[in-house]
Scaffold this motif. Structure first.
Motif, PDB file in Angstrom:
ATOM      1  N   PHE A  23      91.630   5.319  61.024  1.00 47.41           N
ATOM      2  CA  PHE A  23      91.968   6.396  61.946  1.00 47.41           C
ATOM      3  C   PHE A  23      90.703   6.690  62.725  1.00 47.41           C
ATOM      4  CE2 PHE A  23      91.934  11.010  62.907  1.00 47.41           C
ATOM      5  CZ  PHE A  23      93.005  11.048  63.786  1.00 47.41           C
ATOM      6  N   ILE A  24      90.769   6.558  64.052  1.00 49.18           N
ATOM      7  CA  ILE A  24      89.584   6.715  64.887  1.00 49.18           C
ATOM      8  C   ILE A  24      89.749   7.879  65.863  1.00 49.18           C
ATOM      9  CG2 ILE A  24      89.035   4.250  64.732  1.00 49.18           C
ATOM     10  CD1 ILE A  24      90.096   3.999  67.662  1.00 49.18           C
ATOM     11  N   PRO A  25      88.629   8.538  66.229  1.00 46.24           N
ATOM     12  CA  PRO A  25      88.678   9.502  67.331  1.00 46.24           C
ATOM     13  C   PRO A  25      88.571   8.751  68.653  1.00 46.24           C
ATOM     14  CG  PRO A  25      86.477   9.461  66.354  1.00 46.24           C
ATOM     15  CD  PRO A  25      87.306   8.458  65.595  1.00 46.24           C
ATOM     16  N   LYS A  48      77.212   9.408  69.800  1.00 44.40           N
ATOM     17  CA  LYS A  48      77.358   8.985  68.396  1.00 44.40           C
ATOM     18  C   LYS A  48      78.720   8.339  68.160  1.00 44.40           C
ATOM     19  CE  LYS A  48      74.191  12.366  66.318  1.00 44.40           C
ATOM     20  NZ  LYS A  48      74.094  13.537  65.393  1.00 44.40           N
ATOM     21  N   THR A  49      79.759   8.940  68.730  1.00 41.91           N
ATOM     22  CA  THR A  49      81.093   8.359  68.589  1.00 41.91           C
ATOM     23  C   THR A  49      81.141   6.989  69.256  1.00 41.91           C
ATOM     24  OG1 THR A  49      82.002  10.603  68.649  1.00 41.91           O
ATOM     25  CG2 THR A  49      83.554   8.770  68.922  1.00 41.91           C
ATOM     26  N   GLU A  50      80.547   6.877  70.435  1.00 39.91           N
ATOM     27  CA  GLU A  50      80.506   5.590  71.132  1.00 39.91           C
ATOM     28  C   GLU A  50      79.824   4.526  70.278  1.00 39.91           C
ATOM     29  OE1 GLU A  50      78.474   3.541  75.096  1.00 39.91           O
ATOM     30  OE2 GLU A  50      78.601   5.729  74.953  1.00 39.91           O
ATOM     31  N   ALA A  51      78.683   4.851  69.700  1.00 37.87           N
ATOM     32  CA  ALA A  51      77.948   3.875  68.890  1.00 37.87           C
ATOM     33  C   ALA A  51      78.762   3.445  67.680  1.00 37.87           C
ATOM     34  CB  ALA A  51      76.609   4.460  68.458  1.00 37.87           C
ATOM     35  N   PHE A 268      82.894   8.257  59.385  1.00 43.04           N
ATOM     36  CA  PHE A 268      82.133   8.752  60.538  1.00 43.04           C
ATOM     37  C   PHE A 268      82.447  10.216  60.730  1.00 43.04           C
ATOM     38  CE2 PHE A 268      82.073   9.935  65.055  1.00 43.04           C
ATOM     39  CZ  PHE A 268      80.731   9.710  65.338  1.00 43.04           C
ATOM     40  N   GLY A 269      81.444  10.964  61.145  1.00 42.23           N
ATOM     41  CA  GLY A 269      81.645  12.361  61.489  1.00 42.23           C
ATOM     42  C   GLY A 269      80.621  12.807  62.507  1.00 42.23           C
ATOM     43  N   ASP A 270      81.012  13.745  63.348  1.00 37.90           N
ATOM     44  CA  ASP A 270      80.102  14.307  64.339  1.00 37.90           C
ATOM     45  C   ASP A 270      80.622  15.681  64.726  1.00 37.90           C
ATOM     46  OD1 ASP A 270      77.940  14.505  66.057  1.00 37.90           O
ATOM     47  OD2 ASP A 270      78.783  13.207  67.612  1.00 37.90           O
ATOM     48  N   ASN A 271      79.786  16.441  65.413  1.00 36.07           N
ATOM     49  CA  ASN A 271      80.223  17.695  66.006  1.00 36.07           C
ATOM     50  C   ASN A 271      80.163  17.521  67.514  1.00 36.07           C
ATOM     51  OD1 ASN A 271      79.593  20.585  67.196  1.00 36.07           O
ATOM     52  ND2 ASN A 271      80.632  20.895  65.236  1.00 36.07           N
ATOM     53  N   ILE A 277      84.563  16.377  64.193  1.00 36.73           N
ATOM     54  CA  ILE A 277      85.542  15.307  64.288  1.00 36.73           C
ATOM     55  C   ILE A 277      85.168  14.209  63.295  1.00 36.73           C
ATOM     56  CG2 ILE A 277      86.119  15.787  66.683  1.00 36.73           C
ATOM     57  CD1 ILE A 277      84.461  13.257  67.424  1.00 36.73           C
ATOM     58  N   SER A 278      86.168  13.491  62.798  1.00 40.07           N
ATOM     59  CA  SER A 278      85.920  12.475  61.780  1.00 40.07           C
ATOM     60  C   SER A 278      86.760  11.232  62.024  1.00 40.07           C
ATOM     61  CB  SER A 278      86.254  13.031  60.387  1.00 40.07           C
ATOM     62  OG  SER A 278      85.332  14.043  60.019  1.00 40.07           O
ATOM     63  N   ALA A 279      86.305  10.132  61.407  1.00 36.64           N
ATOM     64  CA  ALA A 279      87.069   8.885  61.348  1.00 36.64           C
ATOM     65  C   ALA A 279      87.229   8.509  59.895  1.00 36.64           C
ATOM     66  CB  ALA A 279      86.334   7.774  62.095  1.00 36.64           C
ATOM     67  N   TYR A 280      88.327   7.826  59.583  1.00 31.21           N
ATOM     68  CA  TYR A 280      88.655   7.481  58.205  1.00 31.21           C
ATOM     69  C   TYR A 280      89.038   6.004  58.092  1.00 31.21           C
ATOM     70  CZ  TYR A 280      88.716  12.510  57.646  1.00 31.21           C
ATOM     71  OH  TYR A 280      88.371  13.844  57.645  1.00 31.21           O
ATOM     72  N   ARG A 281      88.710   5.438  56.945  1.00 27.95           N
ATOM     73  CA  ARG A 281      89.040   4.031  56.653  1.00 27.95           C
ATOM     74  C   ARG A 281      89.776   3.969  55.328  1.00 27.95           C
ATOM     75  NH1 ARG A 281      85.281  -1.371  56.878  1.00 27.95           N
ATOM     76  NH2 ARG A 281      86.333  -2.550  55.230  1.00 27.95           N
ATOM     77  N   PHE A 282      90.741   3.080  55.274  1.00 27.32           N
ATOM     78  CA  PHE A 282      91.502   2.827  54.049  1.00 27.32           C
ATOM     79  C   PHE A 282      91.327   1.351  53.696  1.00 27.32           C
ATOM     80  CE2 PHE A 282      93.325   6.310  56.395  1.00 27.32           C
ATOM     81  CZ  PHE A 282      93.508   7.286  55.423  1.00 27.32           C
ATOM     82  N   GLY A 283      90.748   1.092  52.517  1.00 29.17           N
ATOM     83  CA  GLY A 283      90.515  -0.288  52.105  1.00 29.17           C
ATOM     84  C   GLY A 283      89.153  -0.796  52.507  1.00 29.17           C
TER      85      GLY A 283
END
Length: 283
Positions: A23-25, A48-51, A268-271, A277-283
């Motif tokens: 799940f990505i922002p 940061k999100t771009e990187a 991943f997380g940033d303000n 905002i956050s990103a999540y990975r499964f597996g």
């Protein structure tokens, strides 16, 4: 063998490795491709999100054979997969600099993969269809211009179901889990915080942090509990303050469902604009 049949056969081939799901922002409009000071924010607002997005492919076990992207910007009465061979551009944002309406993402579509997606959803008892013309909305092309800038990986956009039922979107993800064994990357593209009136105001700060903490706990819990928690997201602390309407959160449900029994983690997380905002990975 025609192009669609060949592409479907390729999509069913086992890759020998299991892809994670994400799940990505996807950011705000064309945020990675403009001077953000024009919107009243610091120039490095989205750096940061771009990187992180640029580095995503390097974290995978292999280059994906195809990508299925569930966008928070596409809703249909039934789950709908784009079967366009050459998806066009959908500039579904407003008030941004003129050059951002000239961005192009020429990744090929994959009609056979779209049919595979619909077959898996239908076999699970979920309403599903293809759309021969649907292009790339900004929930797809904006982040993927960073993730795969060479546009070398075929992309199949997949809609949300318009009733926005979280349990049904988790079930859709579960139905798509076999794609992970076939070299297909499943990505939910949305935002973990999406209250447009809150961004860039103190009203975003605490609710986004509270909901982010809850959401991370839900994602990182064991799969049966994870699915129950995510289904009940609206009852979470600051849930509705973070998502007055849930279309940007539901791509997470599909990614989590496709993650099946794999562990989930915040990666991943940033303000940004006073919101976590956050990103999540499964597996």
């Amino acid at each position: 063998m025609n192009v669609q049949t060949a592409d479907m056969a390729a999509s069913k081939a086992t890759s020998g490795t299991q892809m994670p799901t994400f799940f990505i922002p996807h950011g705000g409009g064309p945020c990675f491709f403009m001077d953000w000071t024009a919107m009243g924010g610091p120039a490095d607002t989205w750096h940061k999100t771009e990187a992180w997005l640029r580095a995503l492919v390097s974290t995978l076990p292999e280059k994906p054979k195809g990508i299925v992207v569930i966008s928070g910007h596409w809703e249909e009465p039934a789950f709908t997969a784009s079967a366009a061979v050459e998806p066009g551009m959908i500039y579904d944002y407003y008030g941004f600099p003129p050059h951002t309406y000239e961005l192009k993402y020429p990744a090929p579509g994959a009609p056979g993969l779209a049919e595979r997606v619909v077959s898996l959803l239908s076999e699970a008892g979920l309403p599903a269809r293809t759309d021969a013309a649907r292009g790339f909305d900004h929930g797809v092309f904006v982040p993927f211009l960073l993730i795969d800038p060479e546009a070398s990986i075929p992309v199949v956009p997949l809609s949300l179901k318009a009733d926005l039922d979280p349990a049904e979107h988790i079930a859709a993800g579960r139905a798509l889990a076999p794609l992970r064994e076939e070299g297909i990357l499943v990505v939910g593209s949305g935002m973990s915080y999406h209250n447009m009136r809150g961004f860039r105001t103190p009203a975003a700060t605490r609710p986004s942090a509270v909901f982010d903490q809850w959401l991370t706990g839900a994602v990182e819990s064991a799969p049966p509990e994870r699915e129950a928690n995510l289904t009940a997201w609206a009852d979470a602390p600051a849930g509705r303050l973070s998502h007055p309407r849930e279309e940007h959160l539901l791509p997470l449900m599909v990614a989590a469902g496709a993650g099946a029994d794999s562990p989930g983690a915040k990666v991943f997380g940033d303000n940004v604009m006073m919101a976590d905002i956050s990103a999540y990975r499964f597996g």
